[in-house]
Every structure is written in C-alpha cells, then in structure tokens.
Design an enzyme around this catalytic site. Structure first.
Site, PDB file in Angstrom:
ATOM      1  N   PRO A 114      49.965 -17.718 -37.055  1.00 39.91           N
ATOM      2  CA  PRO A 114      50.012 -16.525 -37.913  1.00 39.91           C
ATOM      3  C   PRO A 114      49.701 -16.864 -39.374  1.00 39.91           C
ATOM      4  O   PRO A 114      50.562 -16.771 -40.262  1.00 39.91           O
ATOM      5  CB  PRO A 114      51.448 -16.032 -37.733  1.00 39.91           C
ATOM      6  CG  PRO A 114      52.235 -17.287 -37.497  1.00 39.91           C
ATOM      7  CD  PRO A 114      51.322 -18.194 -36.703  1.00 39.91           C
ATOM      8  N   LYS A 115      48.461 -17.230 -39.652  1.00 39.45           N
ATOM      9  CA  LYS A 115      48.084 -17.788 -40.947  1.00 39.45           C
ATOM     10  C   LYS A 115      47.514 -16.731 -41.882  1.00 39.45           C
ATOM     11  O   LYS A 115      46.747 -15.866 -41.464  1.00 39.45           O
ATOM     12  CB  LYS A 115      47.065 -18.915 -40.752  1.00 39.45           C
ATOM     13  CG  LYS A 115      47.603 -20.064 -39.909  1.00 39.45           C
ATOM     14  CD  LYS A 115      46.670 -21.251 -39.923  1.00 39.45           C
ATOM     15  CE  LYS A 115      47.273 -22.403 -39.127  1.00 39.45           C
ATOM     16  NZ  LYS A 115      46.762 -23.703 -39.506  1.00 39.45           N
ATOM     17  N   LYS A 116      47.911 -16.844 -43.159  1.00 35.95           N
ATOM     18  CA  LYS A 116      47.368 -16.021 -44.224  1.00 35.95           C
ATOM     19  C   LYS A 116      47.103 -16.916 -45.438  1.00 35.95           C
ATOM     20  O   LYS A 116      47.660 -18.018 -45.558  1.00 35.95           O
ATOM     21  CB  LYS A 116      48.352 -14.914 -44.619  1.00 35.95           C
ATOM     22  CG  LYS A 116      48.576 -13.857 -43.555  1.00 35.95           C
ATOM     23  CD  LYS A 116      49.586 -12.813 -44.008  1.00 35.95           C
ATOM     24  CE  LYS A 116      49.080 -11.989 -45.174  1.00 35.95           C
ATOM     25  NZ  LYS A 116      50.023 -10.890 -45.527  1.00 35.95           N
TER      26      LYS A 116
END
Length: 246
Positions: A114-116
């Site tokens: 879940p990368k931002k």
C-alpha cells in the site's frame, strides 16, 4: 512491437518502463521499528477479515535502503499491524510512504504493497537514531531511539524481518466494479543480519487527512529495534480471494 512481444512486457510505458524485472535484493537495509499499543476498537475497524488481531499493537517501520537492485536508493516508512491468518502470525501492512517512484510502481503493480509518495528520512542526530515522515511539506511522524544502546539478540532480529506480510490487492474494472480483491502474502528471503540493537524510544504522530497514521494513536511504546540486514523481496501469492465468495 509484435503482439507476442507485447504480452511479454511487465509494465508501461513499453519504452522506458516504470521498473525493471526482479528479484529485488537489498544490501545494508536499515530498520527502525517501534511497536506501540493503540486503540483496539480502531484496529478492529481497519484490519480486514479473515485476518485476526493478535494484540492491540502497531509496528511503526522506518527503512533506509541505500542499495537496491533495479530500484536504487530510497527510504520508506509506514504502519504494520500484527495479525494471524490460518494460525500463522504475521503483519498486515496498513500504509506505506516512500520517496522512490519505481519502488512505488513495482510495489503496487507487481505485488500489493500500500505505497504512496512521501518524504521519509532515517538519520543519526548526535546520540539518537531519528526517523521522520513528511507528506508534502507537513510533518506526519517523528520517531526517536537511543543509538545502539543495547545489543538485540540476532535470532530475535531475524524473526522480526522474516515475519510474513499480508496485504490487500484491490483493482477496479473499467465499469467501476471490483476486478481484483485479494489478500496477498509475501515474506523476505535470503536474510542476513549484520547488526541489531534495542533501547528507549518515543514516537509522535501528527494528524493529516491524506496520511492518517495518527488515526492509530500511540498509547504506549512497547519495544524498539534497530536492525541492519541484507535480504531479497519475496514473491507474493494469493491466500484469499474476496470476489470468489460473491
């Protein structure tokens, strides 16, 4: 480009892809991990079934990765929640922020991390190991730990790094309906611990609408670790398909 060649590509753009093929090996990957107690009721609203909560704990992870095959040098941080799946203990990756576009792309496309985009940093300030996260220009997290105060057992350090990670892979179709909705498991391999330490630690989280780490408040710091390691990112696989139940 021939049709048979198109199907062999791994991502777009076809010329100058967002990331290269793995495996992705990390040399001298440095962790600052702080485990803290939080609000159990909030955790229950966040952790998706069929994962089961173990304790009302959250692991704040800060990782400096100066030498990563294919991806270069970057820093990452986020929150992981201890869970069980079919009796196996691991960590549910809740949210992750990092400063490297290829790592964001490969994490989301080839796996389910879940990368931002964010601005994390891990550094030594005098006698203190410090991890900070900014989202845009605003501070989101500050973690501090006494620098190498006490040795951590290497087996314990290995067990921390080797724990399975569980993630949600969600992709909607062009009609707006779910196309993929899966629970994914992955774990690190080829782990070699170079050093591990523990000591006193503190963690501050600051409210932010788009980086809501503070929604899991810090009630008590339980433990902290500082680990230096080599590892290879494991291949993800599906352990639960939500759409097959519909």
């Amino acid at each position: 480009m021939l049709e048979c060649e198109v199907s062999k590509q791994i991502t777009t753009p076809l010329i100058g892809p967002a990331f290269p093929r793995g495996p992705y090996k990390f040399h001298n990957r440095e962790y600052l991990n702080i485990i803290y107690r939080t609000d159990l009721e909030v955790l229950r609203k966040i952790v998706p079934e069929p994962l089961e909560l173990v304790e009302p704990y959250v692991k704040f992870e800060m990782m400096a990765m100066p030498d990563t095959t294919g991806l270069g040098s970057y820093t990452e941080c986020g929150q992981a929640i201890p869970v069980k799946f079919n009796g196996v203990e691991g960590d549910y990756l809740h949210m992750m922020y990092l400063d490297n576009e290829p790592a964001i792309a490969v994490g989301r496309e080839s796996s389910a991390y879940p990368k931002k985009l964010g601005k994390p940093k891990l550094f030594v300030d005098s006698d203190t190991l410090v991890g900070t996260l900014k989202y845009g220009k605003l501070p989101v997290a500050t973690a501090t730990m006494g620098y190498k105060h006490s040795q951590l057992d290497l087996k314990e350090a290995y067990n921390q790094i080797a724990r399975p990670n569980f993630m949600l892979k969600i992709i909607q179709g062009y009609d707006g309906k779910p196309r993929i909705c899966e629970l994914i498991r992955a774990e690190n391999t080829d782990i070699k611990i170079h050093g591990a330490w523990t000591g006193c630690a503190r963690l501050q989280l600051f409210s932010h609408a788009l980086a809501p780490l503070a929604d899991l408040p810090v009630l008590e710091v339980v433990s902290a670790s500082h680990i230096l390691t080599d590892l290879t990112l494991g291949i993800p696989h599906i352990v639960y398909d939500y759409l097959s139940k519909n």
